[in-house]
Design a protein around this motif. Structure first.
Motif, short mmCIF file in Angstrom:
data_model
loop_
_atom_site.label_atom_id
_atom_site.label_comp_id
_atom_site.label_asym_id
_atom_site.label_seq_id
_atom_site.Cartn_x
_atom_site.Cartn_y
_atom_site.Cartn_z
N LEU A 157 0.83 -1.20 0.00
CA LEU A 157 0.00 0.00 0.00
C LEU A 157 0.87 1.26 0.00
CD1 LEU A 157 -2.93 0.92 0.00
CD2 LEU A 157 -2.86 0.90 2.48
N ALA A 158 1.95 1.26 0.76
CA ALA A 158 2.85 2.41 0.78
C ALA A 158 3.51 2.61 -0.57
CB ALA A 158 3.91 2.22 1.87
N GLY A 177 2.29 1.71 -3.38
CA GLY A 177 1.25 2.18 -4.28
C GLY A 177 0.89 3.64 -4.08
N MET A 178 0.95 4.12 -2.87
CA MET A 178 0.58 5.51 -2.60
C MET A 178 1.74 6.48 -2.82
SD MET A 178 -2.54 5.70 -1.95
CE MET A 178 -3.41 4.25 -2.48
N VAL A 179 2.95 6.04 -2.52
CA VAL A 179 4.11 6.93 -2.64
C VAL A 179 4.73 6.83 -4.03
CG1 VAL A 179 6.41 7.43 -1.73
CG2 VAL A 179 4.56 6.85 -0.18
N THR A 211 5.29 6.46 -8.05
CA THR A 211 4.66 7.14 -9.17
C THR A 211 4.73 6.24 -10.40
OG1 THR A 211 6.74 8.21 -9.76
CG2 THR A 211 5.25 9.43 -8.32
N GLY A 257 4.10 2.63 -8.62
CA GLY A 257 2.94 2.72 -7.76
C GLY A 257 1.82 1.81 -8.22
N LEU A 291 -0.04 -1.48 -6.19
CA LEU A 291 -1.48 -1.58 -6.02
C LEU A 291 -2.05 -2.80 -6.73
CD1 LEU A 291 -2.51 2.16 -6.35
CD2 LEU A 291 -2.36 0.79 -4.28
N LEU A 342 -9.05 -0.03 -5.77
CA LEU A 342 -7.63 -0.28 -6.01
C LEU A 342 -7.30 -0.24 -7.49
CD1 LEU A 342 -6.67 -3.11 -3.48
CD2 LEU A 342 -5.69 -0.82 -3.63
N PHE A 349 -7.22 3.42 -8.62
CA PHE A 349 -5.98 4.09 -8.22
C PHE A 349 -4.79 3.62 -9.05
CE2 PHE A 349 -8.02 5.31 -4.10
CZ PHE A 349 -7.76 6.66 -4.20
N HIS A 366 -2.43 5.93 -11.53
CA HIS A 366 -0.97 5.99 -11.53
C HIS A 366 -0.43 5.84 -12.94
CE1 HIS A 366 0.48 6.36 -7.43
NE2 HIS A 366 -0.47 5.50 -7.02
N PHE A 380 -2.61 10.37 -10.39
CA PHE A 380 -2.39 10.28 -8.94
C PHE A 380 -0.92 10.25 -8.65
CE2 PHE A 380 -6.55 8.07 -9.35
CZ PHE A 380 -7.30 9.01 -8.69
#
Length: 85
Positions: free
Chosen positions: A25-26, A28-30, A32, A36, A40, A73, A76, A80, A85
């Motif tokens: 998850l980190a 995927g969120m951080v 690019t 990322g 995800l 998911l 998101f 990316h 995002f």
């Protein structure tokens, strides 16, 4: 078909699976772009596999929640890839 991976996961300490979910998850969120999205998508694949294994015993609201989480998911991850995002 899924018995061997399930037994392997069952033998791991409980914190390992939780840590793996948080790391993916980190990432995927951080991360690019494709990095990322890859984090995800791996998390999405694991969630889809667990949903598939539990599907027969779930009621309608539990199924809807799992499908909604998978759609979120995937959205998101697509964001990316296209750079939103």
């Amino acid at each position: 078909m899924s018995a061997t991976p399930v037994v392997f996961l069952h033998r791991l300490p409980r914190w390992v699976l939780l840590a793996a979910v948080f790391v993916l998850l980190a990432v995927g969120m951080v991360g690019t772009g494709w990095v990322g999205a890859a984090g995800l998508l791996v998390l999405l694949a694991a969630l889809a596999w667990f949903a598939y294994l539990n599907w027969p015993v779930l009621d309608g609201s539990e199924r809807a929640l799992r499908v909604a989480a998978m759609v979120l998911l995937a959205a998101f991850a697509a964001g990316h890839v296209i750079g939103r995002f």
